[in-house]
Design an enzyme around this catalytic site. Structure first.
Site, PDB file in Angstrom:
ATOM      1  CB  ILE A  17      -0.979   0.033   1.198  1.00 55.39           C
ATOM      2  CG1 ILE A  17      -0.224  -0.106   2.526  1.00 55.39           C
ATOM      3  CG2 ILE A  17      -2.023  -1.052   1.059  1.00 55.39           C
ATOM      4  CD1 ILE A  17      -1.129  -0.005   3.748  1.00 55.39           C
ATOM      5  N   GLY A  18       2.166   1.141   0.066  1.00 62.43           N
ATOM      6  CA  GLY A  18       3.009   2.342   0.041  1.00 62.43           C
ATOM      7  C   GLY A  18       4.470   1.982  -0.082  1.00 62.43           C
ATOM      8  N   GLY A  20       8.435   4.086   0.125  1.00 65.51           N
ATOM      9  CA  GLY A  20       9.154   5.336   0.361  1.00 65.51           C
ATOM     10  C   GLY A  20      10.639   5.107   0.416  1.00 65.51           C
ATOM     11  CG  MET A  22      13.401   5.535   5.749  1.00 65.39           C
ATOM     12  SD  MET A  22      15.133   5.298   6.175  1.00 65.39           S
ATOM     13  CE  MET A  22      14.974   4.449   7.740  1.00 65.39           C
ATOM     14  CD  GLU A  24       8.519  -3.021  -0.909  1.00 67.77           C
ATOM     15  OE1 GLU A  24       8.202  -4.074  -0.297  1.00 67.77           O
ATOM     16  OE2 GLU A  24       8.869  -2.998  -2.103  1.00 67.77           O
ATOM     17  CB  VAL A  25       3.567   0.749   4.182  1.00 68.37           C
ATOM     18  CG1 VAL A  25       2.482   0.484   5.227  1.00 68.37           C
ATOM     19  CG2 VAL A  25       4.574   1.757   4.722  1.00 68.37           C
ATOM     20  CE  LYS A  40       8.232   3.093   6.393  1.00 61.62           C
ATOM     21  NZ  LYS A  40       7.830   4.500   6.327  1.00 61.62           N
ATOM     22  CG  ASP A 141      11.295  13.084   6.984  1.00 63.42           C
ATOM     23  OD1 ASP A 141      11.169  11.978   6.417  1.00 63.42           O
ATOM     24  OD2 ASP A 141      11.383  14.161   6.361  1.00 63.42           O
TER      25      ASP A 141
END
Length: 752
Positions: A17-18, A20, A22, A24-25, A40, A141
């Site tokens: 679902i995501g 980035g 750092m 994956e989610v 995550k 962040d």
């Protein structure tokens, strides 16, 4: 990672679902408790990662995961569990059903959110930050993508542990080798940018950037490149929110501008103080009517293309410094002035009016944008042939849907040029960059940064084609435009000057090249720091030019400093560090210190073999240096064996006519000659000469050098008449072929 992978026999990963910086989610199920969760997974570092670093990462991960799990507040994402499975570090969090603030802005077509929503989000985030800051925890962040709004209106901050983990261990810098500060440029505080002390007031600054964006539709410094954004944060006052939309309450505007103060002491003392101020602003009568504020876009100009319809002005913040009445004082340091795309007081170029065409079907542009992104990803993976095919197809479809001069079409054309360049099709790349340059000049103007970027690529490809005179002309013209529009110290200007220094060297103007490179290195050291990668790249060029000038002691000193700085910043085994060490060996050999060079190359061969394998070109390059210095020490049997082995591998891996293969074959001939085996040496020299004639042309300097080698060999065999005749032919060819050439063997190779 499979769609149903099971972590620790408990968490079943079901849907990505995501993704980035750092990791994956995943949407997952906790099969022990029967509940839906989000997992995550941090990016694996791979077998080449430093073991000490991996150990530190694991320990910091466990520590920060415990910290994140201990945070209990309705405005903070709950962390249920953490662990490691087959080397993969993961966090298990509550599954949030909602949209992050970036997605809310996208849903709203980048229009600002209703002010009552902005105030509500500000209150909830400030309350959550007040709680975490009391625990002594700083996010570091904070950005729209890390703030979720659920379906019931609850706002939650995500990624506390991950953000702090990345900051504490320098995760980004160690993985990318850039040494940049942790954070996202549009939301970084000035103290983060400068590498200073970071505390809870840095989060308040980032929150100010977030609130500014959701209240106006754009971040406070929404500029063309990351460096301009960072300098905007550091030096340029943001434009007031009410200059973008008049319905923002003055008290709320003041609170946000105070959050964006350049120094921490000028910001609110803490999130609790901020919360009181925001709550007071929300109670003002004007805040109750904000939902109905008009956001209708201005009508498009009837003669502009369809893709300008709905565009509004006022969302680009460029700073509020007063107009320049005199050239800026160079001693005053960087300002935000050069972040604009044209000088103050100059007129915009007349608008280009493309032919009218019907708007594409809904979803077509999004589909093409996705394919464009896929092409970029293929390029990042080094799959340039495939990337080029994707970009060509997208460019053709964008041209049909949007027109040949639409910025998206030209962007795809630019990427086609990049792919052609990376696959060695330089002439085709030059034509493509030429088309992009002409289109961007018509649409954006000749001095627009995107136009200048395309022209700079043209100059680079001209250099690759050996057309250094033309490359010099283009670089000089681009440098003038860069200096005029963004200033002498802008990174794009310095990059152009660096390339100009390189080109001057290839034109034989070595003294000018050296001075220019030294000036660029000094400017980069002043602006970026003495150990920034860009500074070190230019100092490396300085060292190379010093060597070309015969100043090998100075070259050795500079190469050593670059190698030591890269080892500190990037690690001893980083390819850039090893490249600098190779040149240290070159300099030692030129200075007659071949015993030291030999030991350095032995160590370098081992490092390259461990990093890349025995057949990698860089490993073979180090072995070539080893063989050259064996010969310089008079150990010709060993030198010949090394040269033959390297030549055979290069022929198999790179091909018989590759420049590196020919350099090794020449080294074989040199060894044979020193051993008195001149007949065999003549055969090797002739093979090199014939290949260079075939590949480079008979008048190329490298081809002429090979014919001179052949003549020398004939002389040693007592075949004087043939030698004299060949020397004469070489002299005549040299007269015919005088001019700038591209040296195929590469600047860093040592001859015997």
């Amino acid at each position: 990672m499979g769609d149903t992978r099971l972590l620790q026999g408990r968490y079943r990963l079901e849907e990505l679902i995501g993704r980035g910086g750092m990791g994956e989610v995943w949407r997952a199920t906790d099969e022990s408790l029967g509940r839906r969760v989000a997992v995550k997974c941090l990016k694996p570092l791979g077998p080449q990662a430093d073991r000490t670093f991996v150990t530190v990462l694991r320990e910091r991960f466990r520590r920060e995961a415990r910290v994140a799990a201990a945070l209990q507040h309705r405005g903070i994402t709950v962390v249920h569990d953490f662990g490691e499975s087959d080397g993969l570090l993961y966090l298990v969090m509550e599954l949030l059903e909602g949209r992050n603030l970036s997605q809310l802005l996208e849903d709203n077509k980048q229009h600002p959110l209703p002010v009552h929503d902005v105030v509500d989000i500000a209150e909830q985030v400030a309350d959550a930050l007040a709680h975490t800051h009391r625990q002594g925890i700083v996010h570091r962040d904070l950005k729209p993508a890390n703030i979720m709004r659920l379906g019931d209106g609850t706002v939650k901050i995500c990624d506390f542990g991950i953000a702090r983990l990345g900051a504490d261990i320098g995760f980004t810098a160690r993985l990318t080798g850039t040494g940049v500060a942790m954070g996202t440029p549009h939301y970084m505080s000035p103290e983060q940018i400068s590498g200073g002390h970071v505390d809870h007031r840095s989060d308040l600054y980032s929150l100010g950037c977030v609130l500014y964006e959701i209240a106006t539709g754009a971040p406070p410094f929404d500029l063309d490149d990351a460096w301009a954004v960072l300098v905007g944060h550091r030096d340029t006052p943001p434009q007031p929110l009410r200059s973008h939309r008049a319905d923002v309450p003055e008290s709320f505007e003041r609170a946000v501008l105070d959050l964006l103060a350049k120094t921490p002491d000028q910001r609110p003392a803490d999130a609790t103080d901020l919360l009181r101020r925001i709550t007071g602003a929300a109670r003002r009568p004007s805040a109750a009517t904000l939902l109905h504020a008009s956001r209708a876009p201005a009508p498009a100009h009837p003669h502009l293309p369809w893709w300008t319809r709905g565009m509004t002005t006022g969302h680009k913040a460029v700073g509020t410094a007063p107009p320049l009445t005199a050239p800026p004082d160079p001693s005053a340091g960087l300002t935000g002035e050069w972040t604009t795309s044209r000088p103050r007081g100059t007129a915009l170029p007349p608008p280009h009016t493309p032919p009218q065409r019907p708007a594409p079907r809904p979803g077509v542009l999004a589909h093409l944008a996705g394919r464009h992104g896929a092409g970029l990803s293929l390029g990042r993976l080094g799959r340039w042939e495939e990337a080029g095919e994707v970009h060509r197809a997208v460019a053709a479809e964008r041209e049909h849907a949007l027109g040949p001069d639409h910025p998206d079409t030209l962007t795809s054309r630019y990427e086609v040029g990049v792919a052609l360049n990376r696959t060695g099709r330089d002439a085709d790349a030059l034509r493509e960059f030429g088309r992009v340059t002409e289109g961007r000049a018509r649409v954006l103007g000749p001095d627009h940064p995107d136009t200048l970027t395309a022209r700079q690529e043209m100059a680079y490809v001209l250099g690759r084609l050996g057309r250094h005179v033309e490359a010099h002309q283009v670089y000089t013209s681009v440098l003038d435009a860069r200096t005029r529009t963004v200033g002498a110290d802008h990174p794009d200007t310095l990059r152009c000057r660096h390339n100009l220094a390189f080109t001057l060297g290839r034109l034989g103007r070595l003294e000018e090249s050296c001075r220019t490179a030294q000036d660029v290195a000094a400017a980069r050291a002043r602006l970026l720091g003495p150990e920034h990668p860009d500074t070190l790249v230019t100092r490396y060029e300085v060292a190379y030019t010093l060597g070309q000038l015969g100043r090998w002691t100075d070259a050795l000193h500079t190469y050593r400093e670059v190698a030591e700085a890269r080892a500190r910043a990037l690690g001893a085994g980083h390819p850039d560090t090893l490249a600098a060490r190779y040149e240290v060996g070159t300099s030692l050999g030129r200075l007659g210190r071949s015993h030291e060079a030999l030991e350095l190359y032995r160590d370098l061969v081992g490092a390259r073999t461990r990093a890349h394998g025995p057949d990698h070109p860089e490993t073979l390059r180090a072995r070539h240096g080893l063989g050259v210095n064996l010969g310089r020490l008079g150990r010709w049997q060993e030198a010949l064996a090394e040269a033959r082995d390297v030549c055979a591998i290069r022929e198999r891996v790179l091909g018989p006519d590759h420049p590196d293969t020919l350099v090794s074959r020449r080294e074989v001939a040199v060894g044979l000659g020193w051993l008195g085996r001149w007949a065999e040496a003549l055969s090797s020299y002739r093979r090199v000469a014939e290949a260079r004639d075939r590949v480079l042309g008979t008048t190329h300097p490298d081809a002429l050098t090979s014919r001179n080698d052949e003549a020398h060999c004939l002389q040693q065999l007592g075949r004087q008449a043939e030698a004299v005749d060949l020397y004469r032919r070489v002299a005549e060819l040299r007269r015919l072929g005088s001019g700038p050439w591209k040296t195929e063997a590469g600047a860093c190779y040592e001859g015997a």
